[in-house]
Design an enzyme around this catalytic site. Structure first.
Site, PDB file in Angstrom:
ATOM      1  N   THR A  80      29.102 -29.501  48.406  1.00  0.00           N
ATOM      2  CA  THR A  80      27.928 -30.381  48.422  1.00  0.00           C
ATOM      3  C   THR A  80      27.769 -31.166  47.128  1.00  0.00           C
ATOM      4  O   THR A  80      26.778 -31.876  46.961  1.00  0.00           O
ATOM      5  CB  THR A  80      26.659 -29.556  48.677  1.00  0.00           C
ATOM      6  OG1 THR A  80      26.610 -28.461  47.731  1.00  0.00           O
ATOM      7  CG2 THR A  80      26.657 -28.977  50.078  1.00  0.00           C
ATOM      8  N   GLY A 110      19.868 -30.516  52.450  1.00  0.00           N
ATOM      9  CA  GLY A 110      20.924 -29.826  53.176  1.00  0.00           C
ATOM     10  C   GLY A 110      20.670 -29.805  54.679  1.00  0.00           C
ATOM     11  O   GLY A 110      21.175 -30.636  55.442  1.00  0.00           O
ATOM     12  N   GLU A 111      19.840 -28.855  55.109  1.00  0.00           N
ATOM     13  CA  GLU A 111      19.606 -28.663  56.546  1.00  0.00           C
ATOM     14  C   GLU A 111      18.946 -29.857  57.228  1.00  0.00           C
ATOM     15  O   GLU A 111      19.084 -30.044  58.445  1.00  0.00           O
ATOM     16  CB  GLU A 111      18.746 -27.412  56.775  1.00  0.00           C
ATOM     17  CG  GLU A 111      19.463 -26.103  56.540  1.00  0.00           C
ATOM     18  CD  GLU A 111      19.539 -25.717  55.081  1.00  0.00           C
ATOM     19  OE1 GLU A 111      20.031 -24.629  54.788  1.00  0.00           O
ATOM     20  OE2 GLU A 111      19.102 -26.511  54.209  1.00  0.00           O
ATOM     21  N   ILE A 161      16.720 -39.597  44.692  1.00  0.00           N
ATOM     22  CA  ILE A 161      18.106 -39.360  45.076  1.00  0.00           C
ATOM     23  C   ILE A 161      18.977 -39.412  43.828  1.00  0.00           C
ATOM     24  O   ILE A 161      19.079 -40.447  43.169  1.00  0.00           O
ATOM     25  CB  ILE A 161      18.581 -40.396  46.106  1.00  0.00           C
ATOM     26  CG1 ILE A 161      17.693 -40.349  47.351  1.00  0.00           C
ATOM     27  CG2 ILE A 161      20.036 -40.143  46.475  1.00  0.00           C
ATOM     28  CD1 ILE A 161      17.697 -39.028  48.074  1.00  0.00           C
ATOM     29  N   LEU A 162      19.594 -38.294  43.479  1.00  0.00           N
ATOM     30  CA  LEU A 162      20.407 -38.230  42.269  1.00  0.00           C
ATOM     31  C   LEU A 162      21.726 -38.982  42.431  1.00  0.00           C
ATOM     32  O   LEU A 162      22.188 -39.645  41.502  1.00  0.00           O
ATOM     33  CB  LEU A 162      20.687 -36.774  41.903  1.00  0.00           C
ATOM     34  CG  LEU A 162      19.474 -35.932  41.511  1.00  0.00           C
ATOM     35  CD1 LEU A 162      19.888 -34.497  41.272  1.00  0.00           C
ATOM     36  CD2 LEU A 162      18.808 -36.505  40.265  1.00  0.00           C
ATOM     37  N   ASN A 163      22.341 -38.852  43.602  1.00  0.00           N
ATOM     38  CA  ASN A 163      23.625 -39.503  43.850  1.00  0.00           C
ATOM     39  C   ASN A 163      23.616 -39.969  45.301  1.00  0.00           C
ATOM     40  O   ASN A 163      23.768 -39.162  46.217  1.00  0.00           O
ATOM     41  CB  ASN A 163      24.772 -38.529  43.590  1.00  0.00           C
ATOM     42  CG  ASN A 163      26.138 -39.188  43.676  1.00  0.00           C
ATOM     43  OD1 ASN A 163      26.464 -39.838  44.661  1.00  0.00           O
ATOM     44  ND2 ASN A 163      26.937 -39.014  42.637  1.00  0.00           N
ATOM     45  N   ALA A 192      20.456 -27.899  44.307  1.00  0.00           N
ATOM     46  CA  ALA A 192      20.277 -29.048  43.411  1.00  0.00           C
ATOM     47  C   ALA A 192      18.938 -28.986  42.695  1.00  0.00           C
ATOM     48  O   ALA A 192      18.849 -29.267  41.494  1.00  0.00           O
ATOM     49  CB  ALA A 192      20.408 -30.356  44.191  1.00  0.00           C
ATOM     50  N   LYS A 246      25.656 -41.667  47.124  1.00  0.00           N
ATOM     51  CA  LYS A 246      26.885 -41.480  47.902  1.00  0.00           C
ATOM     52  C   LYS A 246      26.983 -40.050  48.422  1.00  0.00           C
ATOM     53  O   LYS A 246      27.284 -39.820  49.596  1.00  0.00           O
ATOM     54  CB  LYS A 246      28.098 -41.809  47.036  1.00  0.00           C
ATOM     55  CG  LYS A 246      29.425 -41.720  47.778  1.00  0.00           C
ATOM     56  CD  LYS A 246      30.590 -42.142  46.888  1.00  0.00           C
ATOM     57  CE  LYS A 246      31.903 -42.104  47.659  1.00  0.00           C
ATOM     58  NZ  LYS A 246      33.043 -42.531  46.813  1.00  0.00           N
TER      59      LYS A 246
END
Length: 290
Positions: free
Chosen positions: A20, A256-257, A182-184, A62, A186
């Site tokens: 992840t 995630g989920e 949002i950190l990343n 995260a 992509k």
């Protein structure tokens, strides 16, 4: 976490990366908070001998790891300011954490970016190989703060159903996700797309079949247990909305989920809109549509 005399930072945690992007996120957050380039950060995780971390799951890695990194960076900055607190040769002498920021590989004044010095200079002048600090994130430590809000997502699906054969195909899926900061993008988008593919498999294909005589699983191989292939995956679009979380230090939420839940319901609702049949069990089969 430590900053070494060569100007690089090292992050060590027992956290695990299940694919992840934990390595990437840890490096990004550390570099941003310390004012370093990302290639100056070394991440060491996945060993139980390292500082403890929660398990990787529940959309929590995260947020928890980034919170601990944020805490460690704050302690590192204070350690450097303490180191030069009485140093007459340091432009940071007498400065408090509220008076400084981290940029260009060091600590500088908030209102005067030209006033400051690098981590390398401070360590070299005081003859230290590195400075180290431990960080932790305990969301229950402050009971008066509001609880963090969870991630939310809206799912939209377009399907096509052959009226004579009962064949179901998903033509398009769109998701709008409120995951805080949002950190990343992509990595986050890939997480959502992967979750959507899992949801398609659960809705259209995947089913464990038991032999009624022996109780054994009759489709125990990928030759018999169906999972989505490229032809089963439609156009997937992910839109990130919302604002940073106001409780967590970096404003992020788990992602995630949330990429899986909602997909089946959106497809089933689209099937109802197309056929008038309300399907309440998965997978949705040809027999249910004829």
């Amino acid at each position: 976490m430590s900053i070494r005399r060569d100007g690089t930072a090292r992050v060590r945690s027992a956290a695990t990366d299940l694919g992840t992007g934990t390595y990437t996120i840890a490096a990004q957050v550390t570099a941003e908070l310390l004012g370093l380039d990302i290639d100056q950060v070394q991440v060491e995780i996945g060993d139980s001998d390292l500082p403890p971390a929660p398990y990787s799951g529940g959309s929590g890695m995260a947020t928890s790891l980034s919170g601990a990194i944020h805490d460690a960076v704050g302690k590192l900055v204070r350690a450097f300011l303490d180191l030069v607190g009485d140093d007459e040769s340091s432009p940071l002498r007498g400065r408090s954490p509220d008076d400084v920021t981290t940029t260009n590989g060091g600590i500088h004044g908030v209102d005067a970016p030209s006033i400051g010095e690098t981590y390398v200079d401070m360590l070299a002048r005081h003859g230290l190989p590195e400075t180290t600090a431990d960080g932790e994130r305990n969301p229950r430590a402050n009971g008066v703060s509001p609880p963090p809000s969870g991630t939310f997502a809206a799912w939209f699906a377009e399907v096509r159903v052959d009226a004579e054969l009962g064949l179901l195909r998903v033509a398009r899926i769109v998701s709008a996700v409120d995951a805080g900061r949002i950190l990343n993008e992509k990595l986050a988008r890939s997480q959502m797309i992967g979750g959507a593919v899992m949801g398609i498999g659960m809705t259209l294909l995947e089913e464990t079949v038991f032999d009624p005589e022996t109780g054994r699983i009759a489709n125990a191989t990928f030759g018999d247990y169906l999972i989505p292939a490229n032809a089963d995956v439609p156009d997937l679009d992910v839109v990130f909305v919302g604002t940073p979380d106001t409780v967590r230090p970096l404003g992020i939420k788990g992602i995630g989920e949330i990429g899986v839940v909602g997909v089946s319901a959106a497809i089933a609702n689209a099937v109802y809109h197309a056929t008038g049949r309300r399907i309440r069990s998965l997978p949705i089969t040809v027999e249910q549509l004829l």
